[in-house]
Design an enzyme around this catalytic site. Structure first.
Site, PDB file in Angstrom:
ATOM      1  N   GLU A   8       0.817  -1.226   0.000  1.00 33.31           N
ATOM      2  CA  GLU A   8       0.000   0.000   0.000  1.00 33.31           C
ATOM      3  C   GLU A   8       0.845   1.268   0.000  1.00 33.31           C
ATOM      4  O   GLU A   8       0.450   2.280  -0.549  1.00 33.31           O
ATOM      5  CB  GLU A   8      -0.930  -0.017   1.218  1.00 33.31           C
ATOM      6  CG  GLU A   8      -2.012   1.036   1.180  1.00 33.31           C
ATOM      7  CD  GLU A   8      -3.104   0.783   2.212  1.00 33.31           C
ATOM      8  OE1 GLU A   8      -3.551   1.760   2.815  1.00 33.31           O
ATOM      9  OE2 GLU A   8      -3.496  -0.391   2.417  1.00 33.31           O
ATOM     10  N   TYR A 317      -0.958  -3.125  13.338  1.00 36.50           N
ATOM     11  CA  TYR A 317      -1.872  -2.373  12.478  1.00 36.50           C
ATOM     12  C   TYR A 317      -2.927  -1.657  13.317  1.00 36.50           C
ATOM     13  O   TYR A 317      -3.584  -2.285  14.159  1.00 36.50           O
ATOM     14  CB  TYR A 317      -2.549  -3.330  11.486  1.00 36.50           C
ATOM     15  CG  TYR A 317      -3.363  -2.624  10.441  1.00 36.50           C
ATOM     16  CD1 TYR A 317      -2.756  -1.790   9.505  1.00 36.50           C
ATOM     17  CD2 TYR A 317      -4.745  -2.775  10.390  1.00 36.50           C
ATOM     18  CE1 TYR A 317      -3.504  -1.139   8.554  1.00 36.50           C
ATOM     19  CE2 TYR A 317      -5.501  -2.131   9.438  1.00 36.50           C
ATOM     20  CZ  TYR A 317      -4.873  -1.304   8.526  1.00 36.50           C
ATOM     21  OH  TYR A 317      -5.614  -0.636   7.574  1.00 36.50           O
TER      22      TYR A 317
END
Length: 770
Positions: A8, A317
């Site tokens: 990403e 995360y």
């Protein structure tokens, strides 16, 4: 065979490459993008990255402010915004690398947004229909290697379709509702970009409802009666057991009953011990709330910092709704790694002595990620605010493994002539998890002396306290995020952005969030003409629909058709009343703009209002009496400027509040020549002048007169020297009031340093005054 792995963000591409490489990693540049070549086993791998969303939804053919519109498509984001030109390099790099690859793997963040990013890259940049999928919660080498070895051989289609549905729903609502409101204001004769959205409307309605509660609240008088006493030289404070007394006669009866009492008898003593369990691990919402409570870091910034820590590999995360930690994470290894950081070494070693490392998991779960936790890797260098959030995450992680704290509450009933007063204190007997969560444990410690039944307490005073009931508290950025989650409005990743947008559009303001006139009127209009827009139940229903899509229980097409049907009926009605709606909004728009731009009374003409204006060189402050008064002041080139509601103590000009991202708000005087901007010596001189200020005004310029000193004695001088050089005699009677003759003294020049000239000028004044 060549495999292309796409992450990403660039920083995560580097970590994936370094984790999988079984030898040297070769980095190559491709315009603004880059990629890594490596070998893993017998396979050649290329790792490259996106920069977030490379593709966005756009209208197939532009239609200005017309609505409703539903013809949309995915397109490269650099075609939509000039600020995103760099995105083209990333798309071109991926497209070129895709021609060399035979196998494709998506390694974007494992959530709905990450799935949409990867899905769009595969179909639009790589021209493929499917790809492998890596799933990981940290960017550490062991996690990344395991994620690669156990990767899925297809995209997570449930996440992909749910994410795409969310994007389309948000576009349908956001664009159409914003256009409808903007067009209505334009129809009323003013252009202002208005904003509304699928979640934004209900979120603003929540804040407006609270504001209405506060406005409608009527305070009610009540009394509390307190006993102030002494027990073995220990102060005792006890409240009457009835606590809030709303009946005045009852309050007077109690006061009369205990009047003149000199002692109270301990009727009973009750001690209660309880376990205070350790806190749950952090999910994103709880982290945002705690970060705001401890450091006043906004939810949006907390998420940005948490994302930075994740990309650095030091925490997991952040976009998770889970409050649970799985033993598979390897708690022992994490604590052993944390031991290498001196500030956590002692505490981690203590926890490692426990027979079992078991976290106090909460009930909330997330199918994609565990709760937020530190990986054990030591951060290289962190900015101050990043260090604060990192420390908070580490200490919360440690605390959740610790034993419950033991707290004791002691309640003592004191009898005063038949009336009972309660003294209450709570203390910590065993800190346990408190030790690991310091300094973030906020508990009141009140220790009462060891009183026994039948003993006496000397009464010093019994008094009543007049109070009023208080309106409900306004939401702050922490409590509103919690409320949105509770009502299932928005997602863990979007709530902070939604709140930020309400601030940017001028709908809300302040630390304790207050709805502006514009925000209030916008909801009034929407409730009147389009109540569906602010219906939180409809928004929550759509959230449930997207959960069903993710689980494979609902189809994307059905949910989008339902949304279109609702919007078409709503917007057609809206269009018929467009001008009327615009007129309703216009007045509040103008009032809100004036309130936000007002700085204070003009210090020059004393009549005009200083307002923030916008010119071709940026913002500035000007008097609204222009052209009669041409007073202007410069403003900082960046940051938000607001009225601070304060006057400068030195020059009496208005002060402003300058708010810049990442910095504390700063109060500054608008006067560029103000002493507040001078040296300490200049301010000290001003303070002395203020001490010597008298009540008389200068007959020449109207400024205050001050008493000055020289080797020849005291004399009166104008505080505006050297602009005004008036001098006069001081009354020798001792007070500073003097009769100042109304004489013209143009042309008189004095030099307060050379006393001989001062004396000479004083003689001239005496002679002129006869």
């Amino acid at each position: 065979m060549v495999e292309l792995i796409i992450t990403e963000k660039p920083s995560s591409a580097k970590k994936v490459a370094e984790a999988l490489a079984e030898g040297k990693v070769v980095q190559k540049r491709s315009r603004q993008s880059s990629f890594y070549e490596l070998k893993h086993g017998k396979k050649e791998i290329i790792v490259t990255s996106a920069v977030g969303h490379l593709f966005g939804l756009v209208e197939e053919s532009s239609s200005g402010l017309s609505y409703p519109v539903f013809n949309i498509k995915w397109d490269a984001s650099y075609k939509v915004s000039k600020n995103l030109k760099y995105v083209k390099d990333y798309i071109d790099t991926i497209a070129e690398l895709a021609k060399k690859a035979e196998e494709f793997t998506i390694a974007c963040d494992y959530d709905v947004e990450g799935e949409v990013i990867g899905y769009n890259i595969i179909r639009f940049a790589c021209k493929k229909k499917d790809a492998n999928r890596m799933k990981f919660s940290t960017l550490t080498k062991p996690d990344l290697v395991e994620a690669y070895e156990t990767k899925m051989h297809h995209l997570d289609w449930g996440q992909a379709f749910a994410g795409e549905t969310r994007h389309k729903l948000d576009w349908f609502y956001g664009i159409n509702l914003s256009r409808a409101l903007t067009a209505s204001v334009k129809a009323a004769g003013m252009f202002k970009v208005m904003s509304a959205g699928r979640v934004q409307g209900p979120a603003l309605k929540l804040l407006v409802d609270r504001e209405r509660e506060i406005e409608a609240f009527k305070p009610e008088l009540f009394w509390q009666i307190w006993l102030m006493g002494d027990y073995n030289k220990n102060g005792i404070e006890a409240g009457h057991v009835k606590d809030k007394i709303f009946d005045k006669k009852e309050m007077e009866r109690i006061l009369n009953a205990v009047k003149g009492a000199k002692e109270a008898v301990v009727r009973d003593v009750k001690r209660t011990r309880r376990e205070q369990v350790s806190p749950y691990p952090f999910d994103l919402t709880t982290l945002q709330s705690e970060s705001y409570a401890q450091f006043k870091i906004t939810p949006k910034e907390t998420l940005e910092i948490a994302q930075t820590l994740y990309l650095a590999g030091v925490t997991s995360y952040p976009r998770t709704s889970s409050q649970q930690l799985d033993p598979k994470l390897g708690f022992t290894k994490i604590f052993m790694d944390l031991c290498r950081q001196p500030e956590y070494e002692v505490m981690c070693k203590e926890l490692l002595k426990q027979k079992e490392l078991k976290p106090n998991n909460g009930k909330k779960t997330d199918p994609a990620h565990p709760a937020i936790y530190p990986t054990g890797l030591a951060p290289n260098s962190l900015k101050p605010r990043e260090q604060k959030v990192y420390d908070l995450i580490v200490k919360r992680f440690m605390a959740t493994f610790a034993k419950p704290a033991i707290r004791e509450t002691m309640e003592v009933n004191l009898d005063v002539k038949g009336e009972l007063f309660l003294a209450k204190g709570t203390r910590t007997l065993e800190e346990n998890w408190h030790i690991y969560y310091k300094p973030y444990v906020k508990l009141e410690e009140i220790t009462l002396p060891d009183m026994k039944e039948g003993e006496k307490v000397a009464v010093k005073e019994i008094k009543k306290e007049d109070k009023q009931t208080q309106p409900p508290n306004r939401y702050n950025q922490s409590s509103i995020i919690k409320e949105l989650e509770k009502r299932n409005l928005g997602t863990k990743a979007t709530r902070a952005d939604i709140l930020d947008r309400l601030f940017q559009r001028g709908y809300v303001e302040g630390v304790q969030i207050k709805v502006t006139k514009l925000g209030m009127e916008t909801i009034v209009v929407l409730e009147k003409y389009a109540p569906t827009i602010v219906d939180e139940k409809l928004t929550a229903d759509f959230e449930e629909d997207m959960d069903k899509i993710r689980e494979g229980k609902e189809k994307q097409e059905n949910v989008l058709e339902k949304a279109k049907k609702i919007l078409v009926g709503l917007l057609n009605d809206f269009k018929k009343k467009e001008k009327q709606i615009g007129n309703d909004l216009l007045q509040s728009l103008q009032l809100t703009r004036d309130i936000q731009n007002y700085i204070g009374v003009c210090p020059i003409c004393k009549e005009g209002k200083l307002m923030i204006r916008h010119g071709k060189f940026g913002k500035f402050i000007a008097c609204d009496k222009y052209p009669d008064c041409k007073t202007t002041f410069k403003l900082p080139g960046s940051g938000l400027v607001k009225n601070s509601d304060k006057i400068c103590e030195f020059c009496k000009y208005p002060m402003i509040l300058v708010i810049q991202k990442g910095k504390r708000p700063q109060e500054v005087c608008i006067n560029p020549r103000c002493l507040s901007k001078g040296t300490a010596e200049e301010r000290e001189q001003y303070a002395k002048m203020e001490e010597n200020k008298i009540e008389q005004k200068c007959p020449l310029c109207g400024s205050n007169l001050v008493v000055r000193n020289s080797v020849y004695g005291r004399f009166l001088g104008c505080s505006s020297y050297p602009k005004c050089k008036y001098i006069g005699k001081v009354n020798t009677s001792g007070d500073k009031k003097v009769e100042v003759p109304n004489v013209k003294m143009e042309g008189i020049k004095i030099n307060p340093v050379k006393e001989s000239k001062v004396v000479k000028e004083k003689k001239k004044v005496v002679k002129r005054n006869g």
